[in-house]
Design a protein around this motif. Structure first.
Motif, PDB file in Angstrom:
ATOM      1  N   LEU A 301       0.816  -1.210   0.000  1.00 45.29           N
ATOM      2  CA  LEU A 301       0.000   0.000   0.000  1.00 45.29           C
ATOM      3  C   LEU A 301       0.854   1.266   0.000  1.00 45.29           C
ATOM      4  O   LEU A 301       0.449   2.305  -0.526  1.00 45.29           O
ATOM      5  N   ASN A 302       2.034   1.166   0.613  1.00 48.27           N
ATOM      6  CA  ASN A 302       2.922   2.330   0.703  1.00 48.27           C
ATOM      7  C   ASN A 302       3.985   2.351  -0.386  1.00 48.27           C
ATOM      8  O   ASN A 302       4.985   3.066  -0.268  1.00 48.27           O
ATOM      9  N   GLY A 303       3.775   1.567  -1.442  1.00 39.34           N
ATOM     10  CA  GLY A 303       4.650   1.619  -2.608  1.00 39.34           C
ATOM     11  C   GLY A 303       5.968   0.904  -2.449  1.00 39.34           C
ATOM     12  O   GLY A 303       6.898   1.150  -3.223  1.00 39.34           O
ATOM     13  N   ILE A 304       6.100   0.045  -1.455  1.00 36.08           N
ATOM     14  CA  ILE A 304       7.335  -0.718  -1.241  1.00 36.08           C
ATOM     15  C   ILE A 304       7.110  -2.130  -1.753  1.00 36.08           C
ATOM     16  O   ILE A 304       6.307  -2.883  -1.189  1.00 36.08           O
ATOM     17  N   CYS A 305       7.769  -2.492  -2.812  1.00 36.36           N
ATOM     18  CA  CYS A 305       7.556  -3.796  -3.430  1.00 36.36           C
ATOM     19  C   CYS A 305       8.331  -4.872  -2.668  1.00 36.36           C
ATOM     20  O   CYS A 305       9.551  -4.801  -2.533  1.00 36.36           O
ATOM     21  N   ALA A 306       7.597  -5.848  -2.160  1.00 37.49           N
ATOM     22  CA  ALA A 306       8.236  -6.942  -1.423  1.00 37.49           C
ATOM     23  C   ALA A 306       7.764  -8.304  -1.920  1.00 37.49           C
ATOM     24  O   ALA A 306       8.001  -9.315  -1.262  1.00 37.49           O
ATOM     25  N   ASP A 307       7.088  -8.327  -3.077  1.00 36.04           N
ATOM     26  CA  ASP A 307       6.530  -9.595  -3.547  1.00 36.04           C
ATOM     27  C   ASP A 307       7.593 -10.511  -4.136  1.00 36.04           C
ATOM     28  O   ASP A 307       7.408 -11.728  -4.182  1.00 36.04           O
ATOM     29  N   GLN A 308       8.706  -9.952  -4.574  1.00 34.46           N
ATOM     30  CA  GLN A 308       9.784 -10.787  -5.107  1.00 34.46           C
ATOM     31  C   GLN A 308      10.513 -11.451  -3.944  1.00 34.46           C
ATOM     32  O   GLN A 308      11.247 -10.809  -3.201  1.00 34.46           O
ATOM     33  N   PHE A 309      10.286 -12.740  -3.808  1.00 38.16           N
ATOM     34  CA  PHE A 309      10.828 -13.453  -2.664  1.00 38.16           C
ATOM     35  C   PHE A 309      11.121 -14.881  -3.078  1.00 38.16           C
ATOM     36  O   PHE A 309      10.284 -15.552  -3.700  1.00 38.16           O
ATOM     37  N   THR A 310      12.293 -15.355  -2.745  1.00 36.27           N
ATOM     38  CA  THR A 310      12.656 -16.747  -3.006  1.00 36.27           C
ATOM     39  C   THR A 310      13.311 -17.333  -1.762  1.00 36.27           C
ATOM     40  O   THR A 310      13.904 -16.610  -0.960  1.00 36.27           O
ATOM     41  N   MET A 311      13.180 -18.629  -1.626  1.00 33.42           N
ATOM     42  CA  MET A 311      13.853 -19.356  -0.567  1.00 33.42           C
ATOM     43  C   MET A 311      13.963 -20.809  -1.017  1.00 33.42           C
ATOM     44  O   MET A 311      13.202 -21.261  -1.876  1.00 33.42           O
ATOM     45  N   PRO A 312      14.921 -21.553  -0.487  1.00 32.99           N
ATOM     46  CA  PRO A 312      14.989 -22.980  -0.835  1.00 32.99           C
ATOM     47  C   PRO A 312      13.716 -23.684  -0.406  1.00 32.99           C
ATOM     48  O   PRO A 312      13.193 -23.441   0.684  1.00 32.99           O
ATOM     49  N   HIS A 313      13.189 -24.536  -1.279  1.00 29.52           N
ATOM     50  CA  HIS A 313      11.974 -25.247  -0.906  1.00 29.52           C
ATOM     51  C   HIS A 313      12.277 -26.160   0.278  1.00 29.52           C
ATOM     52  O   HIS A 313      13.141 -27.030   0.195  1.00 29.52           O
ATOM     53  N   PRO A 314      11.556 -25.986   1.389  1.00 30.49           N
ATOM     54  CA  PRO A 314      11.913 -26.729   2.615  1.00 30.49           C
ATOM     55  C   PRO A 314      11.694 -28.238   2.499  1.00 30.49           C
ATOM     56  O   PRO A 314      12.273 -28.990   3.279  1.00 30.49           O
ATOM     57  N   PRO A 334       6.123 -22.595  -4.825  1.00 29.50           N
ATOM     58  CA  PRO A 334       5.807 -21.158  -4.817  1.00 29.50           C
ATOM     59  C   PRO A 334       6.867 -20.349  -5.557  1.00 29.50           C
ATOM     60  O   PRO A 334       8.058 -20.684  -5.552  1.00 29.50           O
ATOM     61  N   GLN A 335       6.410 -19.236  -6.147  1.00 33.96           N
ATOM     62  CA  GLN A 335       7.298 -18.390  -6.950  1.00 33.96           C
ATOM     63  C   GLN A 335       7.462 -16.980  -6.404  1.00 33.96           C
ATOM     64  O   GLN A 335       8.358 -16.266  -6.846  1.00 33.96           O
ATOM     65  N   ASN A 336       6.599 -16.556  -5.497  1.00 36.54           N
ATOM     66  CA  ASN A 336       6.709 -15.202  -4.953  1.00 36.54           C
ATOM     67  C   ASN A 336       6.167 -15.197  -3.529  1.00 36.54           C
ATOM     68  O   ASN A 336       5.754 -16.233  -3.001  1.00 36.54           O
ATOM     69  N   ALA A 337       6.170 -14.023  -2.918  1.00 36.95           N
ATOM     70  CA  ALA A 337       5.798 -13.927  -1.511  1.00 36.95           C
ATOM     71  C   ALA A 337       4.368 -14.389  -1.271  1.00 36.95           C
ATOM     72  O   ALA A 337       4.076 -15.110  -0.305  1.00 36.95           O
ATOM     73  N   ARG A 338       3.428 -13.971  -2.127  1.00 36.72           N
ATOM     74  CA  ARG A 338       2.029 -14.362  -1.928  1.00 36.72           C
ATOM     75  C   ARG A 338       1.863 -15.873  -2.037  1.00 36.72           C
ATOM     76  O   ARG A 338       1.113 -16.488  -1.277  1.00 36.72           O
ATOM     77  N   GLU A 339       2.547 -16.487  -2.981  1.00 35.13           N
ATOM     78  CA  GLU A 339       2.425 -17.933  -3.140  1.00 35.13           C
ATOM     79  C   GLU A 339       3.070 -18.681  -1.976  1.00 35.13           C
ATOM     80  O   GLU A 339       2.585 -19.748  -1.580  1.00 35.13           O
ATOM     81  N   TRP A 340       4.148 -18.133  -1.428  1.00 34.26           N
ATOM     82  CA  TRP A 340       4.747 -18.772  -0.254  1.00 34.26           C
ATOM     83  C   TRP A 340       3.822 -18.691   0.952  1.00 34.26           C
ATOM     84  O   TRP A 340       3.705 -19.644   1.737  1.00 34.26           O
ATOM     85  N   LEU A 341       3.140 -17.548   1.125  1.00 33.96           N
ATOM     86  CA  LEU A 341       2.151 -17.445   2.205  1.00 33.96           C
ATOM     87  C   LEU A 341       1.039 -18.466   2.016  1.00 33.96           C
ATOM     88  O   LEU A 341       0.615 -19.131   2.968  1.00 33.96           O
ATOM     89  N   ASP A 342       0.565 -18.597   0.796  1.00 34.32           N
ATOM     90  CA  ASP A 342      -0.483 -19.566   0.486  1.00 34.32           C
ATOM     91  C   ASP A 342      -0.025 -20.985   0.793  1.00 34.32           C
ATOM     92  O   ASP A 342      -0.778 -21.797   1.336  1.00 34.32           O
ATOM     93  N   PHE A 343       1.216 -21.282   0.461  1.00 30.31           N
ATOM     94  CA  PHE A 343       1.777 -22.607   0.726  1.00 30.31           C
ATOM     95  C   PHE A 343       1.844 -22.871   2.237  1.00 30.31           C
ATOM     96  O   PHE A 343       1.502 -23.954   2.705  1.00 30.31           O
ATOM     97  N   ALA A 344       2.269 -21.876   2.999  1.00 32.08           N
ATOM     98  CA  ALA A 344       2.358 -22.053   4.454  1.00 32.08           C
ATOM     99  C   ALA A 344       0.976 -22.271   5.060  1.00 32.08           C
ATOM    100  O   ALA A 344       0.807 -23.095   5.967  1.00 32.08           O
TER     101      ALA A 344
END
Length: 825
Positions: A301-314, A334-344
């Motif tokens: 909402l405040n214009g800070i892009c944080a959706d680009q996120f990667t981590m080793p698949h646990p 998962p490929q980005n932050a939203r998909e990782w949240l969905d996976f968790a």
């Protein structure tokens, strides 16, 4: 003309119960395959798949069956419940119930292109009062379940705000019917269900083979043969296979009764006291996921892009021992932050399936632990990722950045990673000085932050703070702690607190029983079959000499008493906060295990505070407001009536109040024995046999910690002023924090509000491609209007259902309401 009896077939696809998870899903896939083959051959057959996860697994293993499944679903022969997994409604938080049905519907739509308007739970031990509102707002109209009503039931099931759905209870308890008894009571079943064409379940039960049924004391029989036998015996009725939703839709609804109120878990302390670590992980994980989600949405909402996120698949790190398990969910990439949240969230929902124990119970417990640890790892990495982005955007030097994820102003703890000097303090951007203290968890300070706001704090050396008003006195009989808010007295002979006085009102918050006494009782039952209310005492700390320590610092005065119960170290720490009206009670147990036993802690409160309320999923429950018919009916695998009347699963908060005031607690514990006269006990640990596998003992080994954050109030009401409920949420949603370096210099001020959110309790803020979704609820009587603004400018908001479709409701929250809104600029 013959009267109709409709018979549905299912198999109670029990995750974790008949074996460990992967074996259960293999068994379920075979059952669904057998059903698909039979249904394709016979248009008069029907089958119900209770949860989406088993269909998802089946189609993953048999993708060539996709078109057959779609065709059978279109014809109504194959039905699928809308939830992703079975769930214990009394045991989990409200957002977990929401995510379960939303995730289930989304996966079902992606797999088959179909929707579901029905939720099923063939083995549901208790009902949560807010469930009807959640499911109606998720597009579900019918709920079928078993347990609770001997001859079945059909009624409008209403949430506290009046929203309702149709609930249908199958007669004669669960899936292992005594069909001879059922046959003899069909007239009573018709009356109880208010239908001359009732629905009964031919469930194979617990992953039983398709098209079969096992009557008590009989070998497994074919459901079609039983149906034919009934048709031969009864010349006045026609027994036929039928679809569930079609049958329910044909039943008239005009004169149905409306039921509401609480239906406590008929398995008592199942799960929360027999699987302590797992249940504490559950609460921590749901809070961590919603906090990480809020953080990422606030940044967006405040214009800070944080959706680009990667981590080793646990699940794909070969050096991890649990990779030998070959978990099915490793297929999700998962490929980005939203998909990782969905996976968790997916992993969290799997672990919330309603079985804790069963055959291969030790293996299932391990799988749950792995799933929750992986999901928590994802949530913590996402939080660190988001906080790093926030720190980088702030125009300030080295220090600590803290963020308040709740939509009200509050004081909270901020942990420091390193050591602090004796006179060090945290300095806010406005010059406010916050002394630093140290406890067993390390160094920390307690700043105040506005709603959904962040702050930057420098760590500097300051002169020693002035002495507080705290005092500690010891005599031969007791130890007294006192500050401007409370006087607490520990009785040495009693081994617990004997007085806790609110100095503003003079009210002693405690009753006759000392608070903080550990007692161990014999518990020869299995985990869901606890009948004995009067238990044999094996050991207690009452009247025993205990080691007592006490002290004070700039933030609190503290007292700690330590003893032993059956060779187990037990202790309780009391802290009185110096700067605000608050105290904490932290019991700890170093548990080596004591088979067939139950460990409790006394928590007696003043009996004059006769109004008892406690937290339930997305709401507050007044104790004793029972739903009609909500009683145990099967002594073979349900608790006794005496235990049912006092056992409760408490979600995060409870309070007692009277005319003069009361006391409220936030807690990470669930399992309570709430006795008359406020003579409460916490059921901390049960080391009992699993009801599904007598070779498995629920031992709960290790260090177990329980937390209670308390505050008292004068001439107030927890159903009018939701401050006390909100304060309890602060325990599970601590400030997010991260240390900031000198190199990270951005354009945002050192302190600021990321979003203004007025009205209700904001439980969800989730970013998507088009904006944000917000969810809020109310537990206070006065109406509140939801309003969101960014940098002083109101955001466009559309009230919708939980699926994102525009809704008829307005943005006003009344008591018990849950509202979902789509926010845009």
């Amino acid at each position: 003309m013959k009267r109709i009896v409709n018979c549905t077939q299912s198999a109670h696809l029990d995750l974790f119960w008949m074996a460990r998870m992967d074996r259960c899903m293999d068994m379920g896939a075979q059952i669904i395959e057998d059903a698909v083959v039979d249904l394709l051959a016979d248009a008069g057959k029907y089958f119900f798949v209770e949860t989406v996860r088993f269909l998802e697994y089946y189609l993953d293993r048999r993708p060539e069956r996709l078109q057959d499944v779609r065709n059978l679903m279109r014809r109504g022969q194959l039905e699928v419940g809308a939830c992703y997994t079975d769930r214990l409604e009394n045991h989990h938080d409200g957002e977990s119930l929401v995510r379960n049905v939303l995730y289930g519907k989304r996966v079902l739509k992606a797999l088959t292109g179909m929707d579901s308007g029905i939720v099923a739970h063939p083995d549901l031990p208790g009902l949560a009062e807010q469930t009807p509102q959640i499911y109606r707002q998720a597009g579900v109209r019918y709920y079928t379940f078993a347990r609770g009503y001997c001859d079945g039931a059909r009624f409008r099931w209403a949430a506290p705000n009046g929203e309702w759905m149709i609930a249908y209870n199958y007669p004669i308890h669960y899936s292992y019917y005594d069909y001879d008894r059922l046959y003899d009571r069909l007239d009573a079943v018709e009356r109880a269900t208010q239908s001359d064409a009732p629905l009964i379940s031919f469930s194979a039960g617990d992953l039983g083979p398709y098209g079969t049924f096992q009557r008590p004391g009989h070998p497994r029989e074919k459901s079609a043969d039983i149906l034919a036998e009934f048709n031969r015996r009864d010349k006045a009725r026609e027994f036929r296979f039928a679809g569930v939703e079609e049958t329910l839709r044909a039943m008239p609804e005009d004169n149905l009764p409306t039921y509401s109120g609480e239906c406590p878990c008929k398995w008592g302390t199942y799960g929360s006291a027999t699987n302590v670590t797992s249940f504490q992980q559950d609460k921590r994980l749901s809070a961590a996921l919603t906090d990480a989600e809020k953080l990422l949405a606030l940044l967006s909402l405040n214009g800070i892009c944080a959706d680009q996120f990667t981590m080793p698949h646990p699940f794909c790190l070969l050096e991890r021992p649990h990779m030998l398990r070959d978990y099915y969910d490793a297929k999700v990439r998962p490929q980005n932050a939203r998909e990782w949240l969905d996976f968790a969230w997916r992993l969290q929902l799997v672990t919330q399936d309603h079985n804790y124990g069963g055959i291969d119970g030790a293996a299932s417990a391990f799988d749950r632990m792995v799933y929750k640890k992986v999901a928590l790892d994802v949530a913590e990495r996402l939080t660190a990722h988001g906080m790093h982005k926030l720190c980088g955007a702030i125009d300030a030097g080295a220090g600590v950045v803290a963020l308040n994820t709740l939509n009200w102003k509050r004081v909270g703890r901020v942990n420091l990673s390193g050591e602090a000097g004796v006179f060090d303090a945290a300095i806010g951007a406005d010059g406010a000085v916050y002394p630093i203290a140290r406890d067993a968890r390390g160094c920390y300070f307690e700043p105040e932050l506005d709603a959904l706001a962040y702050g930057h704090f420098r760590i500097e050396e300051r002169p020693a703070p002035a002495q507080t008003e705290d005092g500690i006195w010891e005599t031969d009989r007791d130890v007294t702690l006192q500050n401007r808010y409370y006087t607490a007295v520990y009785g040495k002979a009693e081994g617990g607190l004997v007085r806790l006085v609110d100095r503003e009102s003079g009210l002693n918050l405690l009753g006759e029983t000392p608070l903080g006494v550990f007692s161990l009782y014999a518990d020869p039952s299995n985990d869901v079959h606890e009948l004995n209310h009067q238990k044999t005492l094996l050991d207690t700390t009452l009247g025993k000499p205990l080691a007592v320590k006490f002290g004070q610092d700039s933030l609190c005065a503290w007292l700690r008493w330590t003893g032993e119960v059956c060779n187990s170290k037990v202790c309780v720490t009391l802290r009185l906060s110096s700067g605000r009206k608050a105290f904490s009670i932290v019991p700890e147990v170093y548990w080596p295990g004591c088979e067939q036993s139950q460990l409790r802690l006394s928590f007696g409160l003043n009996p004059a505070l006769d109004g008892l309320y406690y937290g339930v999923p997305y709401g507050i429950q007044r104790f004793g407001n029972y739903m009609p018919g909500s009683e145990p009916t099967n002594p073979s695998d349900e608790i006794s009536m005496e235990l049912f009347r006092e056992y409760r699963e408490v979600q995060g908060w409870f309070a007692v109040q009277g005319k003069a005031g009361g006391v409220s607690f936030g807690t990470n514990h669930s399992s309570f024995a709430l006795r008359p006269g406020n003579d409460f006990e916490l059921v901390l640990i049960r080391d009992v046999v699993s009801c599904g596998d007598v070779d498995v003992m629920m031992d709960n080994h290790g260090h177990q910690t329980f937390a209670f954050e308390g505050t008292s109030f004068v001439h107030d009401d927890v159903t009018v002023n939701d401050l006390y409920y909100r304060r309890a949420l602060e325990l599970s949603h601590p400030f997010l924090s991260m240390e900031k370096s000198d190199q990270d210099i951005g354009v945002m001020s050192a302190t600021g509000t990321l979003l203004t959110a007025q009205g209700g309790i904001l439980s969800v803020l989730a970013a998507d491609q088009d904006g944000c979704t917000a969810r809020a609820y109310s537990v206070r009587q006065a109406p509140e209007r939801l309003a969101f603004a960014l940098n002083g400018r109101p955001l466009r908001q559309t009230v919708c259902d939980m699926l994102g479709n525009p809704a008829v409701q307005d943005a006003k929250l009344r008591y018990g309401d849950i509202r979902t809104l789509v926010l845009g600029r």
